[in-house]
Design an enzyme around this catalytic site. Structure first.
Site, PDB file in Angstrom:
ATOM      1  CE1 TYR A   2      -3.029  -3.229   0.546  1.00 24.44           C
ATOM      2  CE2 TYR A   2      -3.166  -2.654   2.857  1.00 24.44           C
ATOM      3  CZ  TYR A   2      -3.403  -3.544   1.664  1.00 24.44           C
ATOM      4  OH  TYR A   2      -4.228  -4.412   1.674  1.00 24.44           O
TER       5      TYR A   2
ATOM      6  CB  SER B 277     -13.306  -5.299   0.256  1.00 26.38           C
ATOM      7  OG  SER B 277     -14.034  -4.526  -0.744  1.00 26.38           O
TER       8      SER B 277
END
Length: 392
Positions: free
Chosen positions: A112, A261
């Site tokens: 990330y 998610s």
């Protein structure tokens, strides 16, 4: 891990989005005005008496690791889905306010940024590092000096050890509470990966380990070599694939499950409608479940969530997260956000409870809706469900 005792749940939960038929709304500005961008971890900044915003009190276990019932994913804190750059001071404020409200589980990864999200998380949790669990992930082929992403994967033991040294520096810590293999390297036996983790654990640099989106046999082999604390896979009302085999295997082996998610990349919040089109660079724009052909059909799921939001006096996001929490007591969702009201709303999901009859009804309704389209583009899906090669 210290258990926080300040604050109480309140039925007056902040709302993220206006949803059809609910007649519920709350301006984000009113929340932001109450939460200073310089919030620190001190009693003065904890929810005051009379503050109607929720404080998270529940705890769950991932193997032997105890964490808050809802975590915070920080993936987009360096760059959002829309490729915008969030304000760093506000990201630190969100991380610290999450702790003040009971969150003790923060999820990052080397990929990330790459690397930048770990730096943000390290700075954010520095005032209370010893009171939280932080995670990161290795496995992509990323240059350790420049952060440049190279093709393919790299879980060679010597590379894992180099990656961890960089992580410790970026995270401003001497250990990583939970370290995942981000994706299975088809060139490296999982026994070799586990061997590297054993060495890192012996040195106190890693406390627990896990896998993400792995093949089932690889999970069994990994756990046999070195007990796995958690699996992190995509899982939500929108994508229920793990229910078929991964979650049953986790239950069999005593492994916790962390859905990434959990809000269906924003879909289950009600923020996406049939007219939504995505900005260039936003991965949702190349996911066929959100294509103009499939999106109108799939919105039946959002309608269902909105109906239950009205019924339970909650928000769609809270219903989606509470549904995950109700599936197993060792499931810990990690919704990510770059907006303070969203974070506060998400932790309020732990206060939403379903009776056994309600949960059975909701499960039947969710199962009756067949989602059209794939969860990820083919070039990304190819990295999921991979089996590590056998040990020679």
């Amino acid at each position: 891990m210290q258990k926080r005792k300040d604050g109480k749940h309140s039925p007056a939960l902040p709302n993220r989005r206006t949803f059809l038929g609910a007649g519920v709304g709350l301006a984000a500005a009113s929340l932001l005005s109450r939460l200073s961008a310089s919030a620190q971890s001190s009693p003065a900044n904890r929810p005051a008496d009379g503050d109607s915003s929720p404080t998270l009190e529940g705890r769950r276990r991932l193997g032997t690791l105890e964490v808050s019932a809802v975590g915070l994913g920080v993936q987009n804190m360096s760059r959002t889905y829309q490729t915008t750059i969030p304000t760093r001071s506000e990201m630190l404020n969100i991380i610290r306010t999450a702790f003040d409200r009971g969150v003790t589980f923060y999820d990052a990864a080397e990929a990330y940024g790459p690397h930048e999200v770990e730096r943000i998380l390290g700075e954010g949790v520095a005032p209370f590092r010893d009171q939280v669990a932080i995670t990161s992930k290795f496995g992509w082929n990323i240059d350790q000096e420049t952060g440049v992403r190279r093709p393919g994967l790299n879980s060679r033991p010597e590379h894992i050890k180099q990656v961890v040294e960089g992580m410790l520096s970026r995270l401003r810590t001497d250990r990583i509470d939970l370290l995942y293999q981000h994706r299975v390297d088809p060139q490296v036996p999982i026994e070799d990966v586990a061997g590297a983790l054993k060495e890192l654990m012996a040195q106190g640099k890693v406390l627990h380990w896990g896998l993400s989106e792995m093949g089932l046999n690889t999970l069994r082999r990994a756990h046999a070599e070195l007990p796995v604390s958690a699996v992190q896979n995509e899982y939500s009302m929108l994508w229920r694939g793990p229910e078929e085999a991964v979650i049953p295997l986790c239950q069999e082996l005593g492994i916790g499950f962390v859905p990434w998610s959990p809000l269906g990349v924003g879909f289950l919040t009600g923020a996406i409608d049939a007219q939504t089109r995505f900005a260039p660079g936003d991965i949702r724009g190349i996911e066929s479940r959100f294509s103009p052909e499939n999106l109108p059909h799939n919105l039946a799921l959002v309608d269902l969530v909105k109906t239950w939001a009205v019924r339970k006096q909650a928000t769609p996001a809270q219903i989606a997260l509470a549904w995950l929490l109700a599936q197993k007591p060792w499931i810990v969702p990690i919704p990510g956000t770059t907006q303070m009201p969203h974070m506060i709303e998400n932790i309020g999901a732990a206060a939403v409870q379903f009776t056994p009859a309600e949960l059975a009804e909701l499960n039947r309704s969710v199962s009756a809706i067949q989602i059209r389209g794939a969860r990820l583009p083919d070039e990304v899906l190819v990295f999921s469900g991979v089996e590590a090669p056998p040990k020679p």
